[in-house]
Design a protein around this motif. Structure first.
Motif, PDB file in Angstrom:
ATOM      1  N   ALA A   1       0.808  -1.221   0.000  1.00 41.20           N
ATOM      2  CA  ALA A   1       0.000   0.000   0.000  1.00 41.20           C
ATOM      3  C   ALA A   1       0.842   1.272   0.000  1.00 41.20           C
ATOM      4  CB  ALA A   1      -0.940  -0.005   1.199  1.00 41.20           C
ATOM      5  N   ILE A   2       2.152   1.161  -0.240  1.00 38.85           N
ATOM      6  CA  ILE A   2       2.980   2.367  -0.270  1.00 38.85           C
ATOM      7  C   ILE A   2       2.566   3.319  -1.376  1.00 38.85           C
ATOM      8  CG2 ILE A   2       4.986   1.301   0.807  1.00 38.85           C
ATOM      9  CD1 ILE A   2       6.256   1.200  -2.023  1.00 38.85           C
ATOM     10  N   ILE A   3       1.859   2.836  -2.366  1.00 40.24           N
ATOM     11  CA  ILE A   3       1.430   3.726  -3.458  1.00 40.24           C
ATOM     12  C   ILE A   3       0.378   4.723  -3.009  1.00 40.24           C
ATOM     13  CG2 ILE A   3       2.014   2.085  -5.266  1.00 40.24           C
ATOM     14  CD1 ILE A   3      -1.087   1.695  -5.552  1.00 40.24           C
ATOM     15  N   GLU A   4      -0.209   4.507  -1.829  1.00 44.26           N
ATOM     16  CA  GLU A   4      -1.244   5.424  -1.358  1.00 44.26           C
ATOM     17  C   GLU A   4      -0.669   6.772  -0.937  1.00 44.26           C
ATOM     18  OE1 GLU A   4      -3.193   3.775   2.060  1.00 44.26           O
ATOM     19  OE2 GLU A   4      -1.389   3.869   3.273  1.00 44.26           O
ATOM     20  N   SER A   5       0.639   6.905  -0.969  1.00 40.60           N
ATOM     21  CA  SER A   5       1.268   8.139  -0.505  1.00 40.60           C
ATOM     22  C   SER A   5       1.201   9.271  -1.519  1.00 40.60           C
ATOM     23  CB  SER A   5       2.719   7.867  -0.102  1.00 40.60           C
ATOM     24  OG  SER A   5       3.446   7.409  -1.219  1.00 40.60           O
ATOM     25  N   GLY A   6       0.394   9.134  -2.538  1.00 40.10           N
ATOM     26  CA  GLY A   6       0.132  10.254  -3.434  1.00 40.10           C
ATOM     27  C   GLY A   6       0.992  10.312  -4.677  1.00 40.10           C
ATOM     28  N   LEU A   7       1.282   9.189  -5.262  1.00 42.32           N
ATOM     29  CA  LEU A   7       2.042   9.182  -6.507  1.00 42.32           C
ATOM     30  C   LEU A   7       1.188   9.723  -7.636  1.00 42.32           C
ATOM     31  CD1 LEU A   7       3.566   5.599  -6.273  1.00 42.32           C
ATOM     32  CD2 LEU A   7       4.688   7.739  -5.727  1.00 42.32           C
ATOM     33  N   ASP A   8       1.786  10.510  -8.489  1.00 38.51           N
ATOM     34  CA  ASP A   8       1.065  11.031  -9.657  1.00 38.51           C
ATOM     35  C   ASP A   8       1.707  10.440 -10.901  1.00 38.51           C
ATOM     36  OD1 ASP A   8      -0.523  12.417 -11.408  1.00 38.51           O
ATOM     37  OD2 ASP A   8       0.609  14.282 -11.225  1.00 38.51           O
ATOM     38  N   LEU A   9       1.114   9.374 -11.384  1.00 38.70           N
ATOM     39  CA  LEU A   9       1.627   8.697 -12.568  1.00 38.70           C
ATOM     40  C   LEU A   9       0.513   8.663 -13.604  1.00 38.70           C
ATOM     41  CD1 LEU A   9       3.437   5.806 -10.705  1.00 38.70           C
ATOM     42  CD2 LEU A   9       4.483   7.804 -11.743  1.00 38.70           C
ATOM     43  N   PRO A  10       0.516   9.607 -14.532  1.00 39.02           N
ATOM     44  CA  PRO A  10      -0.599   9.750 -15.467  1.00 39.02           C
ATOM     45  C   PRO A  10      -0.823   8.561 -16.395  1.00 39.02           C
ATOM     46  CG  PRO A  10       1.161  11.297 -15.988  1.00 39.02           C
ATOM     47  CD  PRO A  10       1.526  10.625 -14.711  1.00 39.02           C
ATOM     48  N   ARG A  11       0.163   7.707 -16.587  1.00 33.92           N
ATOM     49  CA  ARG A  11      -0.026   6.547 -17.467  1.00 33.92           C
ATOM     50  C   ARG A  11      -0.697   5.385 -16.749  1.00 33.92           C
ATOM     51  NH1 ARG A  11       5.248   4.778 -19.707  1.00 33.92           N
ATOM     52  NH2 ARG A  11       3.934   3.281 -20.743  1.00 33.92           N
ATOM     53  N   VAL A  12      -0.806   5.469 -15.414  1.00 34.59           N
ATOM     54  CA  VAL A  12      -1.445   4.403 -14.646  1.00 34.59           C
ATOM     55  C   VAL A  12      -2.933   4.679 -14.577  1.00 34.59           C
ATOM     56  CG1 VAL A  12      -1.563   3.184 -12.442  1.00 34.59           C
ATOM     57  CG2 VAL A  12       0.639   4.036 -13.275  1.00 34.59           C
ATOM     58  N   ASN A  13      -3.704   3.823 -15.233  1.00 35.73           N
ATOM     59  CA  ASN A  13      -5.148   4.016 -15.300  1.00 35.73           C
ATOM     60  C   ASN A  13      -5.936   2.851 -14.728  1.00 35.73           C
ATOM     61  OD1 ASN A  13      -5.319   6.577 -16.871  1.00 35.73           O
ATOM     62  ND2 ASN A  13      -4.070   5.356 -18.251  1.00 35.73           N
ATOM     63  N   THR A  14      -5.238   1.811 -14.324  1.00 31.66           N
ATOM     64  CA  THR A  14      -5.896   0.626 -13.775  1.00 31.66           C
ATOM     65  C   THR A  14      -5.193   0.215 -12.497  1.00 31.66           C
ATOM     66  OG1 THR A  14      -6.546  -0.142 -15.982  1.00 31.66           O
ATOM     67  CG2 THR A  14      -6.499  -1.799 -14.231  1.00 31.66           C
ATOM     68  N   ILE A  15      -6.002  -0.122 -11.484  1.00 30.48           N
ATOM     69  CA  ILE A  15      -5.440  -0.587 -10.221  1.00 30.48           C
ATOM     70  C   ILE A  15      -6.220  -1.806  -9.753  1.00 30.48           C
ATOM     71  CG2 ILE A  15      -6.852   1.020  -8.871  1.00 30.48           C
ATOM     72  CD1 ILE A  15      -4.526   1.155  -6.850  1.00 30.48           C
ATOM     73  N   PHE A  16      -5.489  -2.818  -9.336  1.00 33.35           N
ATOM     74  CA  PHE A  16      -6.071  -4.000  -8.721  1.00 33.35           C
ATOM     75  C   PHE A  16      -5.676  -3.984  -7.250  1.00 33.35           C
ATOM     76  CE2 PHE A  16      -5.527  -5.299 -13.129  1.00 33.35           C
ATOM     77  CZ  PHE A  16      -6.769  -5.854 -13.398  1.00 33.35           C
ATOM     78  N   ILE A  17      -6.621  -4.274  -6.374  1.00 34.57           N
ATOM     79  CA  ILE A  17      -6.353  -4.376  -4.945  1.00 34.57           C
ATOM     80  C   ILE A  17      -6.617  -5.825  -4.562  1.00 34.57           C
ATOM     81  CG2 ILE A  17      -6.839  -3.489  -2.644  1.00 34.57           C
ATOM     82  CD1 ILE A  17      -6.008  -1.262  -4.558  1.00 34.57           C
ATOM     83  N   ASP A  18      -5.553  -6.571  -4.330  1.00 33.21           N
ATOM     84  CA  ASP A  18      -5.679  -7.975  -3.966  1.00 33.21           C
ATOM     85  C   ASP A  18      -6.109  -8.057  -2.498  1.00 33.21           C
ATOM     86  OD1 ASP A  18      -5.509 -10.725  -4.331  1.00 33.21           O
ATOM     87  OD2 ASP A  18      -3.364 -10.802  -3.861  1.00 33.21           O
ATOM     88  N   ASN A  19      -7.122  -8.857  -2.237  1.00 32.09           N
ATOM     89  CA  ASN A  19      -7.669  -8.996  -0.888  1.00 32.09           C
ATOM     90  C   ASN A  19      -8.069  -7.644  -0.297  1.00 32.09           C
ATOM     91  OD1 ASN A  19      -7.416 -11.872  -0.685  1.00 32.09           O
ATOM     92  ND2 ASN A  19      -5.218 -11.569  -0.451  1.00 32.09           N
ATOM     93  N   ALA A  20      -8.843  -6.898  -1.058  1.00 32.59           N
ATOM     94  CA  ALA A  20      -9.260  -5.562  -0.648  1.00 32.59           C
ATOM     95  C   ALA A  20      -9.990  -5.555   0.684  1.00 32.59           C
ATOM     96  CB  ALA A  20     -10.135  -4.922  -1.726  1.00 32.59           C
ATOM     97  N   HIS A  21     -10.622  -6.649   1.024  1.00 34.36           N
ATOM     98  CA  HIS A  21     -11.359  -6.721   2.295  1.00 34.36           C
ATOM     99  C   HIS A  21     -10.448  -6.646   3.510  1.00 34.36           C
ATOM    100  CE1 HIS A  21     -10.066 -10.830   1.511  1.00 34.36           C
ATOM    101  NE2 HIS A  21     -10.220 -11.071   2.799  1.00 34.36           N
ATOM    102  N   THR A  22      -9.136  -6.799   3.318  1.00 37.78           N
ATOM    103  CA  THR A  22      -8.212  -6.728   4.458  1.00 37.78           C
ATOM    104  C   THR A  22      -7.709  -5.301   4.717  1.00 37.78           C
ATOM    105  OG1 THR A  22      -6.266  -7.201   3.070  1.00 37.78           O
ATOM    106  CG2 THR A  22      -7.438  -9.088   4.052  1.00 37.78           C
ATOM    107  N   PHE A  23      -8.120  -4.345   3.915  1.00 37.38           N
ATOM    108  CA  PHE A  23      -7.682  -2.962   4.122  1.00 37.38           C
ATOM    109  C   PHE A  23      -8.600  -2.259   5.088  1.00 37.38           C
ATOM    110  CE2 PHE A  23      -5.217  -3.897   0.470  1.00 37.38           C
ATOM    111  CZ  PHE A  23      -4.128  -3.057   0.556  1.00 37.38           C
TER     112      PHE A  23
END
Length: 127
Positions: free
Chosen positions: A105-127
């Motif tokens: 989850a380190i990506i939650e720190s506010g990265l701005d990557l305009p080419r990233v348009n899709t995100i998968f959260i594996d085991n989202a229920h554990t967040f």
């Protein structure tokens, strides 16, 4: 500071022109869904975040993804990496050397990557 009135809040009331609406699906781990979405991103020269929030099993997930995603270039990042190593990985991903960033989850720190348009959260229920 915005809530205290010290600074103004900036709100984007209308999305940028030609912006697609956010599409969210909650599904069990499904190789076909992942393949389809990753392929769509690669065809449009986009990138993908894949969040798996367990450092001890990141490598297993990388091997599994690589097994069914074929030519997708996958790089792994997490908060226990040496700062220099993490910087190198992120720089390479930002420059397009990799298609998928498999990370905690380190990506939650506010990265701005305009080419990233899709995100998968594996085991989202554990967040």
């Amino acid at each position: 500071m915005a809530l205290s009135g010290f600074r103004d809040i900036s709100i984007i009331a209308t999305p940028p022109r030609d912006r697609y609406p956010i599409h969210t699906e909650l599904v069990k781990f499904n190789r076909k869904v992942i393949q389809t979405a990753v392929q769509r991103e690669l065809e449009r020269e986009g990138q993908v975040f894949f969040v798996h929030n367990r450092i001890n099993t990141l490598e297993q997930v990388r091997v599994e993804l690589a097994g069914f995603l074929g030519n997708a270039r996958i790089v792994t990042a997490h908060g226990q990496m040496k700062p220099e190593q993490l910087e190198d990985v992120m720089s390479a991903f930002m420059q397009g050397e990799y298609d998928i960033l498999l990370s905690t989850a380190i990506i939650e720190s506010g990265l701005d990557l305009p080419r990233v348009n899709t995100i998968f959260i594996d085991n989202a229920h554990t967040f």
